[in-house]
Design an enzyme around this catalytic site. Structure first.
Site, PDB file in Angstrom:
ATOM      1  N   HIS A  57      -4.101   5.427   3.458  1.00 23.96           N
ATOM      2  CA  HIS A  57      -3.936   6.243   4.516  1.00 23.96           C
ATOM      3  C   HIS A  57      -4.648   5.449   5.571  1.00 23.96           C
ATOM      4  CE1 HIS A  57      -2.787   9.228   1.715  1.00 23.96           C
ATOM      5  NE2 HIS A  57      -1.806   9.299   2.677  1.00 23.96           N
ATOM      6  N   GLY A  58      -5.507   4.122   5.267  1.00 17.91           N
ATOM      7  CA  GLY A  58      -6.236   3.404   6.257  1.00 17.91           C
ATOM      8  C   GLY A  58      -7.785   3.684   6.245  1.00 17.91           C
TER       9      GLY A  58
END
Length: 163
Positions: A122-123
């Site tokens: 999800h970064g």
């Protein structure tokens, strides 16, 4: 009452583990298992250590104020007992994915990227001390487990330094 005590298997699952630092080159990451979790041991280079103080403004908790995330003797800029060694749980604090080591600066993670850990799920981003960046899904820094040095090249993960 004896029947309420944890089984030998349960005690072993929570037992401390030893980790040998010998042979881990500067810049290299090793993984050991403790309590069913991956624990990273990163041998930081002098450049990695020096860079830890250059990006506090990008971090959500640069001073490691959330005290439950690290033992007292790791509440410092390096989040470690000895600055050249990072010992942390390799699980993203967002949804439990495993971030990857991205020690290079800049690149596809942006010009301000100082090197660290990137979670591809999800970064989320963490620096080389496991401190979380602002404005990413992860809510907190990576966990630092209790650990102590048995010898200069031997760690005991799961036990804190005795006072």
């Amino acid at each position: 009452l004896a029947g309420l005590a944890p089984s030998a298997q349960a005690r072993a699952a929570g037992a401390p583990v030893e980790a040998d630092l010998g042979g881990i080159r500067a810049g290299e990451l090793r993984t050991v298992a403790w309590r069913g979790k991956p624990v990273w041991i990163l041998h930081r280079t002098p450049e990695m250590i020096a860079a830890l103080s250059n990006h506090d403004g990008l971090l959500a908790d640069a001073q490691s104020r959330q005290t439950s995330q690290q033992p007292d003797d790791c509440r410092n800029a390096a989040r470690s007992i000895q600055p050249e060694w990072l010992v942390c749980v390799g699980i993203c604090t967002h949804l439990g994915c495993s971030p990857t080591l991205r020690p290079e600066t800049g690149g596809d993670l942006g010009p301000q990227w100082p090197g660290g850990f990137f979670c591809p799920c999800h970064g989320s981003k963490f620096d080389l001390a496991g401190r979380v960046f602002k404005n990413v899904p992860a809510p907190s820094n990576l966990e630092i487990p209790p650990y102590r040095y048995v010898t200069p090249t031997q760690l005991m993960i799961g036990e804190e330094t005795k006072a």
